[in-house]
Design a protein around this motif. Structure first.
Motif, PDB file in Angstrom:
ATOM      1  N   ASP A  27       1.106  -1.057   0.043  1.00 30.63           N
ATOM      2  CA  ASP A  27       0.025   0.057   0.095  1.00 30.63           C
ATOM      3  C   ASP A  27       0.831   1.345   0.009  1.00 30.63           C
ATOM      4  O   ASP A  27       2.122   1.129   0.487  1.00 30.63           O
ATOM      5  N   ASP A  28       0.391   2.260  -0.627  1.00 27.59           N
ATOM      6  CA  ASP A  28       1.484   3.520  -0.974  1.00 27.59           C
ATOM      7  C   ASP A  28       1.212   4.272   0.216  1.00 27.59           C
ATOM      8  O   ASP A  28       2.021   5.393   0.567  1.00 27.59           O
TER       9      ASP A  28
ATOM     10  N   ALA B 214       5.462  -3.201   0.886  1.00 27.52           N
ATOM     11  CA  ALA B 214       6.110  -2.348  -0.117  1.00 27.52           C
ATOM     12  C   ALA B 214       4.992  -1.190  -0.503  1.00 27.52           C
ATOM     13  O   ALA B 214       3.558  -1.093  -0.351  1.00 27.52           O
ATOM     14  N   ALA B 215       5.689  -0.160  -1.043  1.00 31.68           N
ATOM     15  CA  ALA B 215       4.873   1.107  -1.091  1.00 31.68           C
ATOM     16  C   ALA B 215       4.257   1.307  -2.456  1.00 31.68           C
ATOM     17  O   ALA B 215       3.570   2.300  -2.741  1.00 31.68           O
ATOM     18  N   ASP B 216       4.707   0.481  -3.508  1.00 27.86           N
ATOM     19  CA  ASP B 216       4.342   0.395  -4.965  1.00 27.86           C
ATOM     20  C   ASP B 216       4.365  -0.844  -5.568  1.00 27.86           C
ATOM     21  O   ASP B 216       4.905  -1.883  -5.031  1.00 27.86           O
TER      22      ASP B 216
ATOM     23  N   ARG C 104      -4.588   1.160  -6.280  1.00 32.77           N
ATOM     24  CA  ARG C 104      -4.052   2.277  -6.752  1.00 32.77           C
ATOM     25  C   ARG C 104      -2.739   2.814  -6.325  1.00 32.77           C
ATOM     26  O   ARG C 104      -2.841   3.615  -4.846  1.00 32.77           O
ATOM     27  N   MET C 105      -1.648   2.415  -6.900  1.00 37.57           N
ATOM     28  CA  MET C 105      -0.231   2.740  -6.170  1.00 37.57           C
ATOM     29  C   MET C 105       0.685   3.555  -7.340  1.00 37.57           C
ATOM     30  O   MET C 105       0.160   3.219  -8.545  1.00 37.57           O
TER      31      MET C 105
ATOM     32  N   LEU D 209      -7.365  -5.135  -1.210  1.00 40.12           N
ATOM     33  CA  LEU D 209      -7.932  -4.289  -0.274  1.00 40.12           C
ATOM     34  C   LEU D 209      -8.430  -3.120  -0.802  1.00 40.12           C
ATOM     35  O   LEU D 209      -7.654  -2.208  -1.800  1.00 40.12           O
ATOM     36  N   THR D 210      -9.652  -2.552  -0.831  1.00 41.40           N
ATOM     37  CA  THR D 210     -10.218  -1.623  -1.735  1.00 41.40           C
ATOM     38  C   THR D 210     -11.303  -1.055  -0.938  1.00 41.40           C
ATOM     39  O   THR D 210     -11.868  -1.232   0.055  1.00 41.40           O
TER      40      THR D 210
END
Length: 228
Positions: free
Chosen positions: A9-10, A34-36, A57-58, A81-82
């Protein structure tokens, strides 16, 4: 056996919050973040988690492409996850092979249960939107012949042909119909009076026969073909 999880997730705060929730289960270990999408793929290759919790959305590489790569390479199962917006991003993630999706607002117990179920080979779709998602996926987006969620003229005929060519047994068709209703393995087992182990075997066989990478894709295909 410990379930190894990777969080992608960013937003740092969201990763931290998810990590805290997962830390509440002694059988789940967060092995990385992870951020992207690019980092998610790289870490999945290096760490080989059992489940990746994937934002859609990343930056750089989005969750759809990251999911397609991770599932395609057999690195892990992906739980998306949304937020509650059934848009092309969610549809795209499921087409890419995600095992299912859950709302970001979900409770800790529901999240932990979802991670355990995905690790066990079950698909997970937020119960609040299971029917809505399946119906929308099956009728609203373009795709190739027989592909889940094609939503174009002739899609039903194509889906029916795919199911017929698969040569499913009578029991496998019953299980497929149950998947189309968004039922879990436990619910299928109870309804058909078979063990969960037997249900898992049937699901595995019908996925292979249908050429689907997840039970959610099989559910969409079943609804297109009228198997319900």
């Amino acid at each position: 056996m410990t379930i190894r999880a990777l969080i992608a997730d960013d937003h740092t705060a969201i990763r931290a919050g998810l990590g805290l929730m997962l830390a509440g289960d002694p059988d789940i270990e967060v092995v990385g973040e992870a951020a992207d999408g690019e980092i998610a793929v790289r870490n999945a290759r290096a760490l080989r988690p059992d489940v990746v919790l994937m934002d859609i959305r990343m930056p750089r590489m989005d969750g759809i492409e990251a999911t397609r790569t991770i599932v395609g390479e057999g690195l892990a199962d992906v739980l998306v996850l949304t937020t509650f917006d059934l848009d092309e991003y969610v549809f795209g993630a499921l087409r890419a092979g995600a095992a299912g999706f859950l709302l970001k607002s979900t409770s800790a117990p529901a999240l932990l249960d979802a991670v355990r179920r995905v690790a066990a080979g079950e698909g997970v779709v937020a119960p609040e939107v299971t029917r809505t998602l399946l119906d929308a996926f099956a009728t609203s987006r373009p795709g190739g012949p027989g592909s889940p969620g094609s939503g174009r003229p002739g899609a039903e005929a194509d889906a029916t042909a795919v199911v017929e060519r698969a040569g499913l047994t009578a029991r496998e068709r019953e299980v497929l119909a149950a998947l189309a209703q968004g039922l879990s393995n436990g619910q299928i087992s109870a309804g058909l009076h078979i063990t969960e182990a037997t249900t898992k075997t049937h699901v595995s066989h019908l996925l292979a026969k249908l050429g689907c990478t997840s039970r959610v894709q099989a559910a969409i295909l079943a609804r297109e073909a009228g198997v319900a």
